[in-house]
Design a protein around this motif. Sequence first.
Motif, PDB file in Angstrom:
ATOM      1  N   GLY B 111       0.957  -1.338   0.151  1.00 54.83           N
ATOM      2  CA  GLY B 111       0.070   0.026   0.070  1.00 54.83           C
ATOM      3  C   GLY B 111       0.728   1.253   0.143  1.00 54.83           C
ATOM      4  N   ASN B 112       2.174   1.161   0.335  1.00 49.76           N
ATOM      5  CA  ASN B 112       2.926   2.281   0.286  1.00 49.76           C
ATOM      6  C   ASN B 112       3.518   2.552  -1.116  1.00 49.76           C
ATOM      7  OD1 ASN B 112       2.497   2.583   3.101  1.00 49.76           O
ATOM      8  ND2 ASN B 112       4.338   1.356   3.502  1.00 49.76           N
ATOM      9  N   ASN B 113       3.230   1.811  -2.183  1.00 49.43           N
ATOM     10  CA  ASN B 113       3.902   2.030  -3.388  1.00 49.43           C
ATOM     11  C   ASN B 113       3.625   3.663  -3.904  1.00 49.43           C
ATOM     12  OD1 ASN B 113       5.106  -0.083  -3.861  1.00 49.43           O
ATOM     13  ND2 ASN B 113       3.439  -1.204  -4.766  1.00 49.43           N
ATOM     14  N   PRO B 114       2.456   4.256  -3.652  1.00 50.38           N
ATOM     15  CA  PRO B 114       2.331   5.649  -4.227  1.00 50.38           C
ATOM     16  C   PRO B 114       3.605   6.434  -3.689  1.00 50.38           C
ATOM     17  CG  PRO B 114       0.319   4.789  -3.236  1.00 50.38           C
ATOM     18  CD  PRO B 114       1.445   3.689  -2.842  1.00 50.38           C
ATOM     19  N   ALA B 115       4.258   6.012  -2.663  1.00 53.29           N
ATOM     20  CA  ALA B 115       5.307   6.726  -2.267  1.00 53.29           C
ATOM     21  C   ALA B 115       6.471   6.908  -3.221  1.00 53.29           C
ATOM     22  CB  ALA B 115       6.020   6.525  -0.912  1.00 53.29           C
ATOM     23  N   ARG B 116       6.509   5.829  -4.087  1.00 59.74           N
ATOM     24  CA  ARG B 116       7.620   5.905  -5.322  1.00 59.74           C
ATOM     25  C   ARG B 116       7.402   7.059  -6.018  1.00 59.74           C
ATOM     26  NH1 ARG B 116       9.933   0.814  -6.763  1.00 59.74           N
ATOM     27  NH2 ARG B 116       9.770   1.517  -8.701  1.00 59.74           N
TER      28      ARG B 116
ATOM     29  N   ASN C 113      -1.509   4.093 -10.372  1.00 65.84           N
ATOM     30  CA  ASN C 113      -1.886   3.157  -9.328  1.00 65.84           C
ATOM     31  C   ASN C 113      -2.135   3.648  -7.955  1.00 65.84           C
ATOM     32  OD1 ASN C 113      -1.989   0.767 -10.878  1.00 65.84           O
ATOM     33  ND2 ASN C 113       0.116   0.144 -10.650  1.00 65.84           N
ATOM     34  N   PRO C 114      -1.385   5.002  -7.678  1.00 61.63           N
ATOM     35  CA  PRO C 114      -1.893   5.627  -6.429  1.00 61.63           C
ATOM     36  C   PRO C 114      -3.325   6.114  -6.133  1.00 61.63           C
ATOM     37  CG  PRO C 114       0.216   6.400  -7.069  1.00 61.63           C
ATOM     38  CD  PRO C 114      -0.244   5.555  -8.019  1.00 61.63           C
ATOM     39  N   ALA C 115      -3.910   6.134  -7.464  1.00 64.17           N
ATOM     40  CA  ALA C 115      -5.347   6.404  -7.346  1.00 64.17           C
ATOM     41  C   ALA C 115      -6.312   5.400  -6.586  1.00 64.17           C
ATOM     42  CB  ALA C 115      -5.824   6.733  -8.629  1.00 64.17           C
ATOM     43  N   ARG C 116      -5.724   4.303  -6.812  1.00 64.36           N
ATOM     44  CA  ARG C 116      -6.263   2.976  -5.960  1.00 64.36           C
ATOM     45  C   ARG C 116      -6.436   3.334  -4.590  1.00 64.36           C
ATOM     46  NH1 ARG C 116      -6.203  -1.965  -8.521  1.00 64.36           N
ATOM     47  NH2 ARG C 116      -6.053  -3.182  -6.821  1.00 64.36           N
ATOM     48  N   ALA C 117      -5.532   3.829  -3.787  1.00 69.19           N
ATOM     49  CA  ALA C 117      -5.559   3.981  -2.416  1.00 69.19           C
ATOM     50  C   ALA C 117      -6.578   4.947  -2.093  1.00 69.19           C
ATOM     51  CB  ALA C 117      -4.178   4.515  -1.981  1.00 69.19           C
ATOM     52  N   ARG C 118      -6.477   6.145  -2.859  1.00 67.58           N
ATOM     53  CA  ARG C 118      -7.798   7.038  -2.739  1.00 67.58           C
ATOM     54  C   ARG C 118      -9.048   6.687  -3.012  1.00 67.58           C
ATOM     55  NH1 ARG C 118      -7.765  12.933  -2.752  1.00 67.58           N
ATOM     56  NH2 ARG C 118      -5.816  12.758  -1.331  1.00 67.58           N
ATOM     57  N   LEU C 119      -9.233   5.879  -4.065  1.00 69.21           N
ATOM     58  CA  LEU C 119     -10.408   5.338  -4.336  1.00 69.21           C
ATOM     59  C   LEU C 119     -11.112   4.433  -3.254  1.00 69.21           C
ATOM     60  CD1 LEU C 119      -9.854   4.247  -8.114  1.00 69.21           C
ATOM     61  CD2 LEU C 119     -11.569   5.935  -7.290  1.00 69.21           C
ATOM     62  N   VAL C 120     -10.182   3.608  -2.528  1.00 70.02           N
ATOM     63  CA  VAL C 120     -10.619   2.815  -1.469  1.00 70.02           C
ATOM     64  C   VAL C 120     -11.204   3.795  -0.248  1.00 70.02           C
ATOM     65  CG1 VAL C 120     -10.119   1.123   0.424  1.00 70.02           C
ATOM     66  CG2 VAL C 120      -9.325   0.858  -2.282  1.00 70.02           C
TER      67      VAL C 120
END
Lengths: 234, 234, 234, 234, 234, 234
Positions: B111-116, C113-120
């Motif tokens: 879940g931390n991948n967005p940090a990239r 892909n970081p959009a997935r986190a915000r979507l959840v």
Amino acid sequence: MRIEDLNWMDVEAYLKQEDRLMLVLGACEQHGYLSLLTDMKIPQALADAASTQTGVLVAPAVNFGVSPYFLTYPGTISLRVSTLVDLVEDLVRSVYGYGFRRLLIMNGHGGNNPARARLVEVANQLPGLQLAWYAWWESHTVEALAQKYQLKPTHASWMEAFAFTRVSELPPGEKPAPSFTGLLNADETRLAYGDGVFGGTYQADEAVMQEMFQACLEDVLYLLRFERPALQPE
Amino acid sequence: MRIEDLNWMDVEAYLKQEDRLMLVLGACEQHGYLSLLTDMKIPQALADAASTQTGVLVAPAVNFGVSPYFLTYPGTISLRVSTLVDLVEDLVRSVYGYGFRRLLIMNGHGGNNPARARLVEVANQLPGLQLAWYAWWESHTVEALAQKYQLKPTHASWMEAFAFTRVSELPPGEKPAPSFTGLLNADETRLAYGDGVFGGTYQADEAVMQEMFQACLEDVLYLLRFERPALQPE
Amino acid sequence: MRIEDLNWMDVEAYLKQEDRLMLVLGACEQHGYLSLLTDMKIPQALADAASTQTGVLVAPAVNFGVSPYFLTYPGTISLRVSTLVDLVEDLVRSVYGYGFRRLLIMNGHGGNNPARARLVEVANQLPGLQLAWYAWWESHTVEALAQKYQLKPTHASWMEAFAFTRVSELPPGEKPAPSFTGLLNADETRLAYGDGVFGGTYQADEAVMQEMFQACLEDVLYLLRFERPALQPE
Amino acid sequence: MRIEDLNWMDVEAYLKQEDRLMLVLGACEQHGYLSLLTDMKIPQALADAASTQTGVLVAPAVNFGVSPYFLTYPGTISLRVSTLVDLVEDLVRSVYGYGFRRLLIMNGHGGNNPARARLVEVANQLPGLQLAWYAWWESHTVEALAQKYQLKPTHASWMEAFAFTRVSELPPGEKPAPSFTGLLNADETRLAYGDGVFGGTYQADEAVMQEMFQACLEDVLYLLRFERPALQPE
Amino acid sequence: MRIEDLNWMDVEAYLKQEDRLMLVLGACEQHGYLSLLTDMKIPQALADAASTQTGVLVAPAVNFGVSPYFLTYPGTISLRVSTLVDLVEDLVRSVYGYGFRRLLIMNGHGGNNPARARLVEVANQLPGLQLAWYAWWESHTVEALAQKYQLKPTHASWMEAFAFTRVSELPPGEKPAPSFTGLLNADETRLAYGDGVFGGTYQADEAVMQEMFQACLEDVLYLLRFERPALQPE
Amino acid sequence: MRIEDLNWMDVEAYLKQEDRLMLVLGACEQHGYLSLLTDMKIPQALADAASTQTGVLVAPAVNFGVSPYFLTYPGTISLRVSTLVDLVEDLVRSVYGYGFRRLLIMNGHGGNNPARARLVEVANQLPGLQLAWYAWWESHTVEALAQKYQLKPTHASWMEAFAFTRVSELPPGEKPAPSFTGLLNADETRLAYGDGVFGGTYQADEAVMQEMFQACLEDVLYLLRFERPALQPE
């Protein structure tokens, strides 16, 4: 009892009996001759001790705080104030979501005080949430003890020099406290404070340190009772 | 060697010889029968082991990650994705400020991948900064080992069940992997995954675990060399 | 059927029968010899084809994604990760407001892909919302096809070279895949990847491309059924 | 010439001769009987036409704008004002990074005006950047033409009813313009405006529309010359 | 001399001689029987008086601060902590841009303390900027005077009851100070504090008030000298 | 009647009879020969006059607005557009919380228009809130009066030169209006506008000014009636 030693089923079971939690806010910043994590280690130690006596759970520590003035001292890692307040909000909303209702914030670092404002903003939105905040070094307890032993409580001095925060020899004697007006940036801070200690005696007797720790622990135990009779509508 | 065991003068001395640092990104989230801090403990253990062999310093861990899908599992503490990326930026800018130049991010949580993304944005602004990222569970190393032992690597299964992440008995046998399309919210996730394990064998032989740990450690040691000949302009 | 070909009364009428919508997330970034909008064009084409068969509406595409590593390749336009997640939240909240409940995000770019986190995070707040996410190039479908034809699927290679993404001649033959450890900034990325292709064959037979497109379309049609029996409380 | 029809090498070649770019800001919002993407389609059409005559490149359109007042009209997708300004900043910084210096923002939607403030903030930081902004419907050109034909220019009326924005039959005749004081929220807006047209004639002669388009195109061509003699220090 | 009484040419002329400026941070929040703008009026009065003696310019006041705990008291207007710190940053960057270098922040409200963190963050980026911060009610000066007259300094009590902050009759006598542990939300705060005064004597002799004002003014005059010998590198 | 002249009990009493409030948005920016706070002073004066006639309360003014283009004129203090919209949101949410329902925003500065978008976003979330917005200089009233006297209404010209905004002698005669295409940054703006006046006559007869003030006051009084029959559902 720390969250790290439990799995989620344990926490779910805990919540059937209890809705209190301790949250540790630390900092990773210069503390003179002491550990860079001093501000996390002290409230963590108090939380652990209080947990042993009460069974109240301790959440994982926030290892970083707001320390922009120390960024010229290597090893200091500072969160922007905006990051810290967001972080603290996330912690509170997460644990509120599944049922924690009484949170004691164990703060170890003065730079984290802005989190108090965000905590109140969040508390205005979460019915039933009760918050307490403990900043051990600002307590009447420490003030009284410092007076009793004629010690001046300052950043990185004897006051924070517990056995568990020492990572090197401490200088003997005392440091004259530099006195500055102004709001110093990181360059000015280093110029002003040199070794990073804000003045006073570098170390105190182990007995004094233990007395102080015990006295602070009493504060924590008191706060964990969350007694607020005056806030009950009649 | 961890920053918490040093004072700022130690770090200043270190920086005269060395500009590498390991940063541990964890999570506090349900891991079935395992510790809620599993995702911090594994990269932390790898970082400590690599530090022992190389002397490269380890920064204090980020104990929380982005886990919105697990917020119905008590004990899970999730940072918003916006908070995590700000936090990671602050860590990097802080240590860059006084001279760290080669940073290995030891990530323990998908879940931390967005940090990239934020790391690259920041790296575009900081000349001379070199970044590496290690997500042990996604490595070819773990893939190969899983294949060798015919084990399926999934969240909270055998793969993460190290001696140091276990906090309770693990069930025997195997869990059928639920299969879902869709992007599940926290309620749906709990409905879908029950005990929180994403399927497969609950535990593997200690020998397998040690073999995997060693193999991952080799990866870390390799990455710590920061070899990037192809990136040198001729 | 695209929203751009309708007026609001048409959408209101649609919502009386249907609550599904496809949202296309693209990118404007270097794709070697291919169109800078390749990552929008492919999911858009799949969405249009799926719409033709099912009548499910397609929202206007997000033409930009998170591509900080390609900012040295002219024509690349990168959103900060914070911007993208805000943008995606706005899209979802807007359409949820007047009744869309099942959203299939057609993503064309790994950096999104970081959009997935915000979507959840958002889905945790919006009752009844169901989300699915399709990243065609990461699908088992494409993996299987690549294996069948012994082609390596990489950025800007044959895999993305559809008739409708080509804007110039493609080189013949194959490019050795550069291999890098590290998290490259934009300067390093250009040094490492030269023409921007991540290696492998530059182009495949039109028949292969059509087979892949059809297979991906099947995936989309399946996802549009939003079958989630396992998520129904018994 | 649109960026979507080029690859990065083409843009790199273009930048050796030219540093101008057109950026299209649209909206996806109710336009009465017209396309929900009307506010993108009009500036896009003007940009394409200007590009044909000048060779100046056109970036992919932003398909969404700030339209919170229309969120009760299905199909409207509104960005928060904070998202839009971040997005526009990202576009400008991206293209400035590899050499664009003269940007003409082709805005199609009044709700996007806040972007102007952020553009100036960014321009204060980027030396050599020149910005122009064209909002066709607010131009003297359109004002003059409306006066000439005694037509009242309002949202979703004849003024936006080009052949390429029509998606259904338009009503004959004229709508009395509702007149409101106040800042309407989305519920009030729908109550106030009914079919979404802000009043006036629903459609004008095709010849008028073409005359208006041509006149606006002249404006664009003029702005693309970026003549600013008065700004030269003597 | 206030900025509001000047035009830009006057400020430009001023900057040729001088680089100091006073910035007033206030609050609009309940102060018991006193003006809701008490926290602005006091530092403003001090700033005006100091300006009269020194000629140092005073910027327009920030009329709002961070007061989430008082939001149940009508008339309180609270900025989120994130808004305040952004606002203060904007003020500082604006005036630094055209040459102010020594800024004295005249703060009137404890809830504004988080601005200190942001100020240091900004000061780390702006070479040559010197900042001072004055919170009159926390000064040694006020502490000494309170001790001298055996008055307890608390929110909305005698201490803030200047002639110019009074808007109604004040109650005679003294209020017992309520004592609370915890971090109170707005509902709890009102329950706890009733009329909004934090306890102690409601009013003091006018002579005491004038003595206190004069003493604080001396503090301000001292700070305006920006003496910082200890910060000079030798 | 201003909030600053009341205590919270007064506001509580007011709210039992009334739910209207005026909020003044100003700016601190160059106005040629006029006060740097001109944009606050004018709507403040109108609000005070309207309050005298109606008893509607006036909140403390926001003394700063969005003025990035004037940052090269000393004395200008500009909020980022993101700061302003957050600030305005905070004001509205604060007063809505304890019962204000009809808010008239008295805006004095065109650069503050982005606040309108945020206001609508917020209004979409707060049931029963009614908002009105008055930008005196853009009113039909001022347009008509300017036409009547053949005066051109522009920034910092006669139109803003009230007795209470003058801080120095005004030049006689008229300034040719510079004409610029483009979106000017702060350097360009100063180059383009010199003394900061946007052209036209520097001053008008006091009688004209008073006529204009009275006419604008009528507008305000009308808006304070919050008549919106057309918005009532039948």
